[in-house]
Write an enzyme that holds these catalytic residues in place. Structure first.
Site, PDB file in Angstrom:
ATOM      1  N   ASN A  40      12.806   0.463 -33.228  1.00  0.00           N
ATOM      2  CA  ASN A  40      11.615   0.181 -32.436  1.00  0.00           C
ATOM      3  C   ASN A  40      10.788  -0.953 -33.043  1.00  0.00           C
ATOM      4  O   ASN A  40       9.647  -1.177 -32.616  1.00  0.00           O
ATOM      5  CB  ASN A  40      10.751   1.441 -32.326  1.00  0.00           C
ATOM      6  CG  ASN A  40      11.444   2.541 -31.535  1.00  0.00           C
ATOM      7  OD1 ASN A  40      12.045   2.286 -30.496  1.00  0.00           O
ATOM      8  ND2 ASN A  40      11.374   3.760 -32.025  1.00  0.00           N
ATOM      9  N   HIS A 126       6.289  12.509 -25.114  1.00  0.00           N
ATOM     10  CA  HIS A 126       6.913  12.593 -26.425  1.00  0.00           C
ATOM     11  C   HIS A 126       6.696  13.963 -27.065  1.00  0.00           C
ATOM     12  O   HIS A 126       5.714  14.656 -26.785  1.00  0.00           O
ATOM     13  CB  HIS A 126       6.337  11.501 -27.337  1.00  0.00           C
ATOM     14  CG  HIS A 126       7.051  11.371 -28.641  1.00  0.00           C
ATOM     15  ND1 HIS A 126       6.588  11.968 -29.793  1.00  0.00           N
ATOM     16  CD2 HIS A 126       8.194  10.720 -28.973  1.00  0.00           C
ATOM     17  CE1 HIS A 126       7.418  11.679 -30.792  1.00  0.00           C
ATOM     18  NE2 HIS A 126       8.395  10.931 -30.323  1.00  0.00           N
ATOM     19  N   GLU A 173       2.448   8.632 -21.287  1.00  0.00           N
ATOM     20  CA  GLU A 173       2.797   7.491 -22.126  1.00  0.00           C
ATOM     21  C   GLU A 173       2.663   6.223 -21.295  1.00  0.00           C
ATOM     22  O   GLU A 173       2.890   6.231 -20.084  1.00  0.00           O
ATOM     23  CB  GLU A 173       4.219   7.618 -22.661  1.00  0.00           C
ATOM     24  CG  GLU A 173       4.418   8.777 -23.624  1.00  0.00           C
ATOM     25  CD  GLU A 173       5.794   8.751 -24.265  1.00  0.00           C
ATOM     26  OE1 GLU A 173       6.221   7.668 -24.732  1.00  0.00           O
ATOM     27  OE2 GLU A 173       6.439   9.811 -24.302  1.00  0.00           O
ATOM     28  N   SER A 177       9.884   6.126 -23.709  1.00  0.00           N
ATOM     29  CA  SER A 177      10.910   5.609 -24.607  1.00  0.00           C
ATOM     30  C   SER A 177      12.329   5.820 -24.106  1.00  0.00           C
ATOM     31  O   SER A 177      13.230   5.058 -24.464  1.00  0.00           O
ATOM     32  CB  SER A 177      10.758   6.254 -25.987  1.00  0.00           C
ATOM     33  OG  SER A 177      10.862   7.662 -25.905  1.00  0.00           O
ATOM     34  N   ASP A 202      -0.457   7.466 -24.564  1.00  0.00           N
ATOM     35  CA  ASP A 202       0.264   7.190 -25.799  1.00  0.00           C
ATOM     36  C   ASP A 202       0.879   5.788 -25.683  1.00  0.00           C
ATOM     37  O   ASP A 202       1.785   5.561 -24.891  1.00  0.00           O
ATOM     38  CB  ASP A 202       1.353   8.242 -26.009  1.00  0.00           C
ATOM     39  CG  ASP A 202       2.102   8.055 -27.323  1.00  0.00           C
ATOM     40  OD1 ASP A 202       2.094   6.935 -27.869  1.00  0.00           O
ATOM     41  OD2 ASP A 202       2.699   9.028 -27.803  1.00  0.00           O
ATOM     42  N   HIS A 205       4.927   2.648 -27.513  1.00  0.00           N
ATOM     43  CA  HIS A 205       5.911   1.630 -27.162  1.00  0.00           C
ATOM     44  C   HIS A 205       5.304   0.444 -26.407  1.00  0.00           C
ATOM     45  O   HIS A 205       6.033  -0.346 -25.821  1.00  0.00           O
ATOM     46  CB  HIS A 205       7.040   2.250 -26.341  1.00  0.00           C
ATOM     47  CG  HIS A 205       7.844   3.247 -27.108  1.00  0.00           C
ATOM     48  ND1 HIS A 205       8.885   2.884 -27.940  1.00  0.00           N
ATOM     49  CD2 HIS A 205       7.740   4.597 -27.209  1.00  0.00           C
ATOM     50  CE1 HIS A 205       9.398   3.955 -28.508  1.00  0.00           C
ATOM     51  NE2 HIS A 205       8.722   5.014 -28.074  1.00  0.00           N
ATOM     52  N   LYS A 235       6.026   0.628 -35.006  1.00  0.00           N
ATOM     53  CA  LYS A 235       6.994   0.058 -34.064  1.00  0.00           C
ATOM     54  C   LYS A 235       6.766  -1.446 -33.945  1.00  0.00           C
ATOM     55  O   LYS A 235       7.132  -2.199 -34.841  1.00  0.00           O
ATOM     56  CB  LYS A 235       6.923   0.796 -32.729  1.00  0.00           C
ATOM     57  CG  LYS A 235       7.415   2.251 -32.850  1.00  0.00           C
ATOM     58  CD  LYS A 235       7.422   2.971 -31.536  1.00  0.00           C
ATOM     59  CE  LYS A 235       8.139   4.307 -31.609  1.00  0.00           C
ATOM     60  NZ  LYS A 235       7.572   5.266 -32.570  1.00  0.00           N
TER      61      LYS A 235
END
Length: 266
Positions: A40, A126, A173, A177, A202, A205, A235
């Protein structure tokens, strides 16, 4: 040294066989020289010379370990510098850093949870968000993945229920992911505002990996008090740690709650 009790031995053996049958056995054996296509570290910053040098300099100046939590040992100037930098980068008003993105999620959900809270969590959220919700002692409802209508249904059902929870937090998120799909943040934020709910995004990413640096900022929500975001620094930013980012007029009150009630911070 005493061996594990027979019942534990039997259980451990059973779990090992189940993992093998399901093809879920993991290991941490060295891989040797490989091409890493699973990282990541989206921008390759973790190995960048300037980042490595800054990490080395920080270790020489501040030491290699925390020693104690900030509540016990005090906040240092470097903490404030990091939080100010994250606020500037993400265009938010306040930040609180944690030891990882995982602990940031556990901390914010624990601090906002309790018997009077309902967490509506996306089905693809997640594991850290699921764990945080379970540990928070809150009521939890799962919304179908990226389904705005299902979120609205759950919000409406809670409002109409005489035993409904007075405090509601929707948990999503920014970019998921597994499939790489994105949440409809402006619509979610508007829906949460309609029902007086908070929205937790979140950004593990997305922070540093999307145009304008932050998905919340790109969605025009950086100043929204009812939108909270979490992120990991490990990440796209190529470092270590996590953070909760807050905006609008309610940012300071929320930060104070986190400082006083987030077990993973305390």
């Amino acid at each position: 040294m005493a061996e594990p009790a027979p019942r534990w031995e039997t259980w451990l053996g059973t779990r090992a066989r189940v993992r093998e049958l399901r093809g879920l056995q993991r290991n941490d054996a060295p891989r040797g020289r490989v091409f890493d296509l699973a990282s990541n570290d989206y921008l390759g910053l973790a190995g960048h010379r300037q980042v490595r040098r800054a990490a080395a300099d920080a270790a020489l100046e501040h030491g290699a370990g925390a020693g104690a939590s900030r509540v016990a040992g005090g906040t240092f100037a470097v903490h404030r510098e990091l939080e100010a930098g994250l606020c500037s980068y993400a265009h938010r008003q306040s930040a609180l850093v944690f030891s990882s993105g995982y602990t940031a999620n556990l901390g914010v959900l624990g601090a906002l949870g309790g018997p009077g809270s309902l967490f509506i969590i996306d089905a693809h959220a997640h594991a850290s968000l699921i764990d945080g919700a379970k540990l928070s002692a809150s009521a939890v409802a799962t919304a179908a993945h990226n389904d705005l209508e299902d979120v609205a249904r759950l919000l409406h059902a809670n409002r109409e229920d005489p035993q409904g929870k007075p405090r509601v937090l929707v948990v999503v998120e920014s970019i998921y992911s597994v499939f790489g799909d994105a949440a409809a943040l402006p619509k979610l934020a508007a829906l949460c505002a309609q029902y007086g709910a908070l929205l937790l995004v979140d950004e593990a990413h997305s922070l540093g990996a999307v145009p304008r640096g932050s998905a919340v900022h790109a969605a025009g929500l950086a100043d929204a008090s009812h939108v909270l975001s979490t992120a990991t620094l490990s990440k796209a930013l190529g470092s270590q740690g996590g953070a909760v980012l807050l905006g609008g007029s309610g940012a300071q009150a929320l930060r104070e709650q986190l400082v006083n009630a987030s077990r993973t911070f305390i």
